[in-house]
Design a protein around this motif. Sequence first.
Motif, PDB file in Angstrom:
ATOM      1  N   SER A 103       0.820  -1.220   0.000  1.00  0.00           N
ATOM      2  CA  SER A 103       0.000   0.000   0.000  1.00  0.00           C
ATOM      3  C   SER A 103       0.851   1.267   0.000  1.00  0.00           C
ATOM      4  O   SER A 103       0.507   2.269   0.646  1.00  0.00           O
ATOM      5  N   ASP A 104       1.954   1.225  -0.737  1.00  0.00           N
ATOM      6  CA  ASP A 104       2.834   2.391  -0.771  1.00  0.00           C
ATOM      7  C   ASP A 104       3.229   2.811  -2.184  1.00  0.00           C
ATOM      8  O   ASP A 104       4.148   3.609  -2.368  1.00  0.00           O
ATOM      9  N   LEU A 105       2.541   2.300  -3.191  1.00  0.00           N
ATOM     10  CA  LEU A 105       2.815   2.687  -4.566  1.00  0.00           C
ATOM     11  C   LEU A 105       1.570   2.471  -5.416  1.00  0.00           C
ATOM     12  O   LEU A 105       0.652   1.756  -5.027  1.00  0.00           O
ATOM     13  N   VAL A 106       1.569   3.094  -6.590  1.00  0.00           N
ATOM     14  CA  VAL A 106       0.502   2.916  -7.580  1.00  0.00           C
ATOM     15  C   VAL A 106       1.167   2.570  -8.901  1.00  0.00           C
ATOM     16  O   VAL A 106       2.081   3.275  -9.342  1.00  0.00           O
ATOM     17  N   ILE A 114      -8.670  -3.408  13.969  1.00  0.00           N
ATOM     18  CA  ILE A 114      -7.429  -3.845  13.317  1.00  0.00           C
ATOM     19  C   ILE A 114      -7.518  -3.633  11.813  1.00  0.00           C
ATOM     20  O   ILE A 114      -6.642  -3.011  11.209  1.00  0.00           O
ATOM     21  N   ALA A 115      -8.568  -4.153  11.206  1.00  0.00           N
ATOM     22  CA  ALA A 115      -8.776  -3.937   9.773  1.00  0.00           C
ATOM     23  C   ALA A 115      -8.999  -2.453   9.517  1.00  0.00           C
ATOM     24  O   ALA A 115      -9.662  -1.766  10.295  1.00  0.00           O
ATOM     25  N   LYS A 116      -8.434  -1.951   8.427  1.00  0.00           N
ATOM     26  CA  LYS A 116      -8.523  -0.534   8.091  1.00  0.00           C
ATOM     27  C   LYS A 116      -9.685  -0.286   7.129  1.00  0.00           C
ATOM     28  O   LYS A 116      -9.912  -1.053   6.196  1.00  0.00           O
ATOM     29  N   THR A 156      -0.366  -5.818   2.742  1.00  0.00           N
ATOM     30  CA  THR A 156      -0.012  -6.615   3.913  1.00  0.00           C
ATOM     31  C   THR A 156      -1.028  -6.446   5.030  1.00  0.00           C
ATOM     32  O   THR A 156      -1.156  -7.314   5.897  1.00  0.00           O
ATOM     33  N   GLU A 157      -1.765  -5.328   5.017  1.00  0.00           N
ATOM     34  CA  GLU A 157      -2.773  -5.096   6.044  1.00  0.00           C
ATOM     35  C   GLU A 157      -4.157  -5.464   5.513  1.00  0.00           C
ATOM     36  O   GLU A 157      -4.400  -5.462   4.312  1.00  0.00           O
ATOM     37  N   THR A 158      -5.082  -5.757   6.430  1.00  0.00           N
ATOM     38  CA  THR A 158      -6.457  -6.082   6.061  1.00  0.00           C
ATOM     39  C   THR A 158      -7.249  -4.796   5.846  1.00  0.00           C
ATOM     40  O   THR A 158      -7.196  -3.873   6.663  1.00  0.00           O
ATOM     41  N   SER A 170     -10.349  -7.381   2.042  1.00  0.00           N
ATOM     42  CA  SER A 170      -9.079  -7.917   1.565  1.00  0.00           C
ATOM     43  C   SER A 170      -8.253  -8.270   2.792  1.00  0.00           C
ATOM     44  O   SER A 170      -7.863  -7.386   3.563  1.00  0.00           O
ATOM     45  N   VAL A 171      -8.003  -9.543   2.983  1.00  0.00           N
ATOM     46  CA  VAL A 171      -7.299 -10.008   4.174  1.00  0.00           C
ATOM     47  C   VAL A 171      -5.790  -9.902   3.968  1.00  0.00           C
ATOM     48  O   VAL A 171      -5.269 -10.250   2.906  1.00  0.00           O
TER      49      VAL A 171
END
Length: 438
Positions: free
Chosen positions: A258-261, A375-377, A385-387, A418-419
Motif C-alpha cells: 500500500s505504498d505505490l501505484v 485492526i482492519a482498516k 499486507t494489512e487487512t 481484503s485479508v
Amino acid sequence: MTDTPETEAELTAVSPRRRPKADVLALGEHRLSPSTLMMGHAFDPALSEGSLKPPIFLTSTFVFENAAAGKRHFEGVTGKRPGGAEGLVYSRFNGPNQEILEDRLSIWDDAEDALTFSSGMSAIATMMLALVKPGDVIVHSAPLYAATETLIGRILGRFGVTWLDFPAGATEPEIEAVVARAQSQGRVALIYLESPANPTNALVDVEAVARVRDRLFGEEKPPIAIDNTFLGPLWQQPLRHGADLVVYSLTKYAGGHSDLVAGGVTGAKAAINPIRMMRNTIGTITDPHSAWMLLRSLETLELRMTRAGENAEKVCAFFRDHPKIESVGYLGFLDPASRQADIYRRHCSGAGSTFSLYLKGGERESFAFLDSLKIAKLAVSLGGTETLASAPAAMTHLSVPDARKAELGITDNLVRISVGVEKAEDLIADFDQALAAV
C-alpha cells in the motif's frame, strides 16, 4: 599513463542493460520457479558497479554509443522497425528499472513480454486506446471495476465506441449470443474480462470466451484481455486458458505494501507491441522509483499471497457461520456442483484473499460494522499486507447507476474485505467485536 582508445567491445561492455550476462532459467532439466527468479532475473550486478540490487536510475535521458545507435533505437521506438528499442533512449519510453521489472513480471505469467504503467487504470486505458477506434464495439464481462466501466461507457463512448456485456458467470451460449449481437453492431475490437469480478468475486469462464471468439471470427480475431488483479499472478494464469493479454493493478498484490501505484500488461509480443507504441506516445510508463519498489515487492509476492490466502480461509470460515451474515462470496466455499465451482477448478489454483461479504440488513448495518473495526482498516484497495474493508456501493462503485448496481449484486449490505498477513485469530476477534456492534 597514456590513454588508449577503447575498443567497440569495451564501450559496449559498460553500457547499462545492453549486454547483461545470460540469465539462468533452468539447471539442467530443472526449471527455476518464479519466486527464485525474482531474486536476480534480468539484472547483472557487473553492469551497475557490482550492486547486489538494481539502483534507482533517476535520469530523463540516456547517452547513445554513437549516432547510428541513436537512429537504430529511435527506429524501434517509433515503430519503423519492429521489436522496440534495442537500448535505452528516454524515460518516457524505457529505463533500466522498468525493463528489469517487465522481464520479471512476464515470468509469473509465463508470457513473452510485459509492460508496466503509472497505474492500473493507465494500463487499461493505454491498452484500449491502442486497440479500439471510433465505431468499434467492446464486449465485456460484468461487473467491472467502476473506473473501467466509466472509461468504456463514458469516455470512449464520446468517441463513438460502443459496448455490450454479459454477466461474469454466463454460460457459453449466453456469451455467444452477446458476442454475435455485438458483431451486428460494428467491428468487435476487444473482448475485455474481469475475473474474479470486482466486487462480487464472480468468475468468468475464459475458456468458453476463447471458444466463442474462435468460432465467430475469422483470421481477424479480437484480442481477449483480462483484469487478473484479484487472483494473479499466483492463483490464476489466464494466458493458459485462452486470454491474449493479462492486465494488473500492480498497486495490489504485486506491490503489496500500500505504498505505490502502478499497472501492468503481459502477453505475447505481437499483442503487446501496439500497446507499447501507444505508451511511448502518451507517456504512461511506470516511474523508476515505483519500478524499483515493485522489484523489492516481487521478491516476497509468493510468501505474502500464500499467508494472506491462508488467513482468508480461516476468516471466511468464521463469517460463514455467523448469524449476522447473509452470505460470503469466497471462492473456497463454492457449491461443488455449481458452474462457478467448475470454472474455479479449471482456472484457479487458490481462492485468494479478497472476498465479498453480505451482511443481514443494509447500509446502516454495513456502516456500523465498518466503523467498529479496530485492526482492519476502513480503506479502498486490496492485496496489501494489512487487512482492508470497504463498502463498494457507497465508495468504489458509487458512480455506477443504482439500477445497474442492483442488477450486478452491488447492494448496500455488501462489504468487500481484503485479508492481509496479520495473525488470523486477531482478525477474527476484530470482526467478531465489529459484528457485535451491528
